[in-house]
Design an enzyme around this catalytic site. Sequence first.
Site, PDB file in Angstrom:
ATOM      1  CB  SER A 132      -1.035   5.647  10.390  1.00 41.69           C
ATOM      2  OG  SER A 132      -1.672   5.349   9.185  1.00 41.69           O
ATOM      3  CG  HIS A 139       2.742  -2.487   5.388  1.00 39.40           C
ATOM      4  ND1 HIS A 139       1.498  -2.195   4.873  1.00 39.40           N
ATOM      5  CD2 HIS A 139       3.358  -1.297   5.582  1.00 39.40           C
ATOM      6  CE1 HIS A 139       1.372  -0.878   4.766  1.00 39.40           C
ATOM      7  NE2 HIS A 139       2.490  -0.325   5.187  1.00 39.40           N
ATOM      8  NE  ARG A 190      -0.546  11.635   9.883  1.00 40.25           N
ATOM      9  CZ  ARG A 190      -0.145  10.416   9.528  1.00 40.25           C
ATOM     10  NH1 ARG A 190      -0.945   9.368   9.690  1.00 40.25           N
ATOM     11  NH2 ARG A 190       1.042  10.236   9.005  1.00 40.25           N
ATOM     12  CG  ASP A 249      -5.124   5.154   9.896  1.00 40.48           C
ATOM     13  OD1 ASP A 249      -4.177   5.875  10.270  1.00 40.48           O
ATOM     14  OD2 ASP A 249      -5.199   4.684   8.745  1.00 40.48           O
TER      15      ASP A 249
END
Length: 448
Positions: A183, A82, A168, A161
């Site tokens: 997250s 990632h 957010r 999420d």
Amino acid sequence: MRMYDLILKKRNGEALTAEEIRYLIDGYVREEIPDYQVAAWLMAVWFKGMDVREMADLTAAIVDSGERADLSGIPGIKLDKHSTGGVGDKTTLVVAPLVAAAGGTVVKMSGRGLGHTGGTIDKLESIPGFRTALSPEEMVSQARAVRLAIVAQTGNLTPADKKLYALRDVTATVDSVPLIAASVMSKKIASGANAVVLDVKAGSGAFMRQAEDALELARAMVGIGQSQGLAVTALITNMDQPLGRAVGNALEVAEALAVLRGEGPADLRELCLLVASHMLVLGRLAPDTGRACETLEGLLAGGKALARFREWVAAQGGDVSIVDDPGRLPRARRRIEVPSPAAGFVQAIDAAAVGRAAMLLGAGRLTKEASIDPAVGVVLRKKIGDPVDAYEALAVMHVNDPVRPGEAAAALKNAYRIGDTRPGPQRMLYHVVGESGQGGGAGPRDLR
Ligand code: URA
């Protein structure tokens, strides 16, 4: 339990218990707790932070809010990678077939790009015919056959999420280490892999501009992974200029193919070898990153990684002729050079500004719903440290009508800082945190 008390507790700097966090997340997903109370709690977290135990409990509650991918039908360790998001970051396109060629199994759910950063799914979809919407059964059987599947996120993974991120985004609470860490890690855990290498970017094109902030985020994510039984290594890497030279979907696929052929830009090759070597160590396919790197270099030189890329593209329905002839990828109609305003050396390149220029040309999207043009983008002729003459091209824009390139050209020109002295060499790797951090080989190296 009352949400009011949980907000107050966090506002006063205390840690919430696992039960309190679960009450909050479950209540929010069921719409029993309103946005305004969760927004107040998010702001309290932004100011007061969370300890590692709280972050782990928050991550677990987010994972349990939805489904989890079932990869139990795939034998062995399932590897994932990632990146926290960069400009010109096409590493996955190289690393995934490279690791698969070395005997690893890579199963990855990826996203589309938003804003100045590109997404792996958009890049893959620039290959004619490439299918990213595989069913869970197709994903498992493909991973068994070619050791490699990269698919668009499907199913109802981490719904908490999605809701939290949207809140957010409008409450100035995105840039909080515990919230980002929970997250990202909730999505990695729900995607089902056993081991993941995180590439945490630091610099002008990254979320975290300073390497110290990226290190704090990396430590939080590794701590969460360890508490949830996921093997994690985080690399903190340089995003002070775009990675490689190409920014734009098909252009990036062509550049990834060059690296798989043993060519391509040195910085991109270096990062691919770094990430892949840590994946091999996590996958117990190499004793240390030094030996892993030797194996991987052999696979690149011998054409095995390129062969695996070809098999992968065929398995997902893509046109394999692009592998030997990248000219068959979508191509923009016009190429326009962006000249340097002065002679000297490239001192700095604002990577986010290059990403925005590519987005203005149509390579990226400003909103989730916007469509993109796979052919367009930017190719950098000059990178940090390169000498440049006045009016020599800094970059080339690949443009399709009806987009007018003026704004993108201005953004590119402003992205470059030209000065009289040659800056020192760029460093690719700042830190390694976590499981496969030991061992030599693919350590920090200076790049030009
Ligand atoms: N990427 C994520 O997936 N989550 C964040 O909170 C920030 C970046």
